[in-house]
Design an enzyme around this catalytic site. Structure first.
Site, mmCIF file in Angstrom:
data_model
loop_
_atom_site.group_PDB
_atom_site.id
_atom_site.type_symbol
_atom_site.label_atom_id
_atom_site.label_comp_id
_atom_site.label_asym_id
_atom_site.label_seq_id
_atom_site.Cartn_x
_atom_site.Cartn_y
_atom_site.Cartn_z
ATOM 1 N N SER B 48 0.777 -1.288 0.134
ATOM 2 C CA SER B 48 0.020 -0.093 0.418
ATOM 3 C C SER B 48 0.940 0.860 0.244
ATOM 4 O O SER B 48 1.652 1.067 1.363
ATOM 5 C CB SER B 48 -1.133 -0.488 0.814
ATOM 6 O OG SER B 48 -1.488 1.020 1.324
ATOM 7 N N GLU B 49 0.491 2.601 -0.694
ATOM 8 C CA GLU B 49 1.465 3.467 -0.889
ATOM 9 C C GLU B 49 1.980 4.317 0.145
ATOM 10 O O GLU B 49 2.510 5.212 0.410
ATOM 11 C CB GLU B 49 0.813 3.946 -2.110
ATOM 12 C CG GLU B 49 -0.323 4.966 -1.476
ATOM 13 C CD GLU B 49 -1.554 3.782 -3.260
ATOM 14 O OE1 GLU B 49 -1.424 2.833 -2.566
ATOM 15 O OE2 GLU B 49 -2.440 4.249 -3.779
ATOM 16 N N ASN B 50 0.559 4.134 1.465
ATOM 17 C CA ASN B 50 0.656 4.669 2.449
ATOM 18 C C ASN B 50 2.102 4.165 3.208
ATOM 19 O O ASN B 50 2.445 4.643 4.924
ATOM 20 C CB ASN B 50 -0.029 4.906 3.166
ATOM 21 C CG ASN B 50 -1.169 3.782 3.730
ATOM 22 O OD1 ASN B 50 -1.153 2.916 2.546
ATOM 23 N ND2 ASN B 50 -2.461 3.986 4.222
ATOM 24 N N SER B 90 8.270 3.718 -0.010
ATOM 25 C CA SER B 90 6.975 2.701 -0.325
ATOM 26 C C SER B 90 7.561 3.390 -2.048
ATOM 27 O O SER B 90 7.072 2.810 -3.136
ATOM 28 C CB SER B 90 5.865 3.787 -0.494
ATOM 29 O OG SER B 90 4.699 2.675 -0.489
#
Lengths: 237, 220, 237, 220
Positions: B48-50, B90
């Site tokens: 997940s990009e977070n 990320s």
């Protein structure tokens, strides 16, 4: 020993944020990692004509009730207050719900400049500034509106855009724990944009769940070394 | 009117594309439904990009932790072997080619695989989030979307008229009536929803579709 | 479950390193973080015409005795064996003791190409590759030999050089512990170049002090997420 | 011949420059001696380019851990509040301007503050290590060195003839006979070693020295 970085209140910690300052605000979306109490303190402090750098523009407390029961606080309050003249981020406003955010309304009215940046480019521009670099070439945004006005260049047969560093006068961030020197650890996905923003501001102000004695944090697990942190406010949850 | 697949069914079809041991990122909206639909016996590492890798499906109400959320703000379940990192790391992972498959929503996909999935006319302040980075960086981009607009117009078009996310990035399009592969020679219609014919799907598609030699019904 | 990443021996883990491969070797100086057993295995394996990317060129076992009692093993053995055609790093050879290293001797004889890179630029070029970027502008090296043949550019009144990404076919690194998926943690200053090299190679091979079950490593403290790691060899110390 | 300061004394004088609470990086060789010479009552946070902040002085033999070393391969002592990071993050810190003071050795320093500290004629394969990054990135670069070469030639010169580390980066030069500040108007001679006169120091210096109004003997 040098001066203590511990501030008694968020109000005290943000007191000198000046009109026209650039301010990074950590976090990611609606939850987890937003320095909510520092945002509210900045809203109360009232500095104006800010350049706000954040992943999302937020919706503000009122509209947030349409998204989540009970609502939540985010950077939207700073737009509601008319404190921001420019926003730089990857999601100025949500495309769907809610119908409009304070940011969108101001933007439509021509009262707010918006610079939309792909999320990874936003993170990298901040790290670029933190690392004292002059810019970098990224393949992200080629052939899109993001490329407008930017130098494009083919390197080894692939097209890239030149992106520039992004720094700020202040960073408002959220961490899980700080030691009294300012070493920080985060909690799960509340890490997100906070560590990278911490490294790229002249003054980094952190809101933490708790302050622990020096030596309590595992030196292998410190995410933000203390030299990046200037002010700490403990806001137990 | 013919029956179309519902969103969970589209997501189920998309999740069947995830190879065992692969790294998968799920975009906002319908793609997120894939989280709880991984085929039995396969291990998928969600990114997940977070700043999170190796988490589980969506959390039930009683286990929700709002500091353990995916990039769509949904609480997820922890899993052994997961890790957390910051946004810059990320996107190193994403741009660096370590995401095997990303599933994204779309407003439009062109016959060349151009993707438009973030901006809508009249909403100038919306943003692309991490979509551009994912579309450019992932080894394979799958789009899940409704085949047509609310007004019945085509979304699979010759040229995108909505703001682009990235050029030529889409590999596979999974809609409520078809599964379409983007190839160097154009769009290959691989599967149709039960009861649909090739001319019926083509009629709702602006770009030209070439039926695959082994065209079949979507298996569910 | 996908295929196990655990290899029984260093020899097995480096078996397919091919002639003319580019190989990153982790570590920093003479101690702490050098993947010594993988280096020795590569020396025994015998691949030739390698491009070696490492912070230091090393001195080899024989000369190392002049520096430390008992000597130590480093990348110097690969030069002694004549396996390297090009070295890229920040300290090809020490300027003082020992008088000459295998690298220096080969370089003088015209048998080795050397590209000397400032240490921070070396780290950033590797990260640049890992992040899928095309290059970056750095102020380091302006006005020095490092600038030769490079594009120079003034940005906001400061001069920068364009530096290019650096990737490799293989990375040989050293970590403290791995879980069976390949998540890594390091120990103190043995971290150094290892995590960044791990992210920029097609095949990353790690030598660890110990392998632990999945779930044993703190997810907040994992330094190298498992997707960067392809092969693990346990070499208890 | 007049008496010159020995290396530990030069390092002691350099360490007096470290402000309380400042971040300091020590280069290879003589600068490393500063590690155990911090003035009483001051806290200094040492940073080392191999990825460590906030460590202590050099370790005694019985406490040496070769995975806890500074960038000169010397084992150091751990301290509460320290942290570890990788090389890329370490140089973000360095180039990003977070090192208040770096102390470096030198072969030559020019009157404009140009530094040459890594390459020697006839040793083409030596390298600059992290010196260029430190000289460019640190807020203040202090050089500690012997005033003259082994052959008695000057090291403080009009123009460096050795390979440059960085241009105009040096703020202060501390040698075995003088303390010299690099200013926009040239080299300011601030202190001389006990027993040395201005003409005597100038005679061993190629670049022109301007004696400070408050010129004094080096206090130790």
């Amino acid at each position: 020993m040098s001066k203590s970085k511990i501030f008694k209140s968020c109000a005290e910690a943000v007191a000198d944020i000046f009109d026209e300052a650039s301010v990074m605000v950590g976090g990611f979306g609606s939850f987890g990692g937003l320095p909510i109490n520092l945002i509210v303190a900045l809203a109360e402090q009232g500095a104006r004509d800010l350049t706000l750098i954040a992943n999302m523009g937020g919706v503000g407390f009122e509209l947030s009730h349409r998204i989540k029961p009970g609502g939540y606080q985010d950077a939207g309050i700073l737009f509601e207050n008319g404190q921001v003249k420019k926003f730089i981020g990857s999601v100025p406003a949500l495309g769907g719900m809610p119908p409009t955010s304070p940011l969108e309304r101001l933007h439509r009215e021509g009262k707010l400049e918006v610079e939309t940046v792909p999320q990874g480019t936003l993170a990298e521009r901040i790290r670029c500034a933190a690392g004292g670099l002059g810019g970098f070439y990224t393949p992200v945004g080629v052939g899109t509106v993001v490329a407008e006005g930017k130098e494009s260049r083919v390197i080894d047969g692939r097209e890239y855009l030149l992106e520039r560093p992004l720094r700020a006068d202040f960073a408002l961030i959220k961490a899980h724990k700080a030691d009294r020197l300012g070493n920080l650890v985060y909690r799960q996905t509340a890490r997100c944009f906070n560590p990278v923003m911490a490294t790229a501001a002249a003054v980094t102000i952190v809101e933490v769940d708790g302050v622990v004695p020096v030596g309590k944090l595992d030196p292998e697990a410190v995410v933000t070394p203390h030299i990046y942190v200037h002010r700490i406010v403990e806001v137990p949850r | 009117m013919k029956e179309r697949l519902d969103e969970p069914t589209i997501a189920l079809r998309a999740a069947r594309e995830f190879a065992d041991g692969s790294v998968v990122n799920l975009g906002y909206g319908m793609p997120g439904l894939c989280a709880n639909l991984i085929p039995e016996g396969r291990t998928v590492y969600f990114q997940s990009e977070n700043g999170m890798l190796g988490f589980g499906g969506l959390a039930a109400d009683e286990e929700k932790d709002y500091e353990l959320i995916n990039a769509s703000d949904q609480p997820v379940r922890p899993l052994p072997g997961m890790s957390f990192f910051d946004s810059a790391q990320s996107f190193d992972m994403i741009r660096g080619g370590h995401i095997d498959t990303v599933v994204l929503g779309a407003y439009q996909v062109s016959e060349k695989g151009d993707l438009a999935n973030w901006g809508r006319p009249g909403r100038p302040a919306t943003g692309m989030g991490g979509g551009m980075d994912l579309a450019v960086g992932a080894k394979r981009t799958i789009v899940t979307m409704l085949h047509t607009t609310r007004e019945g117009g085509p979304r699979i078009v010759k040229e995108c008229t909505y703001p682009l996310t990235a050029r030529g990035c889409v590999s596979l399009i999974i809609t409520d009536i078809a599964v379409i592969e983007v190839t160097g020679e154009g769009l290959l219609l691989r599967e149709v929803a039960p009861g649909w014919t090739v001319p019926e799907v083509q009629a709702l598609t602006e770009a030209r579709l070439t039926p695959a030699a082994d065209l079949k019904e979507i298996e569910l």
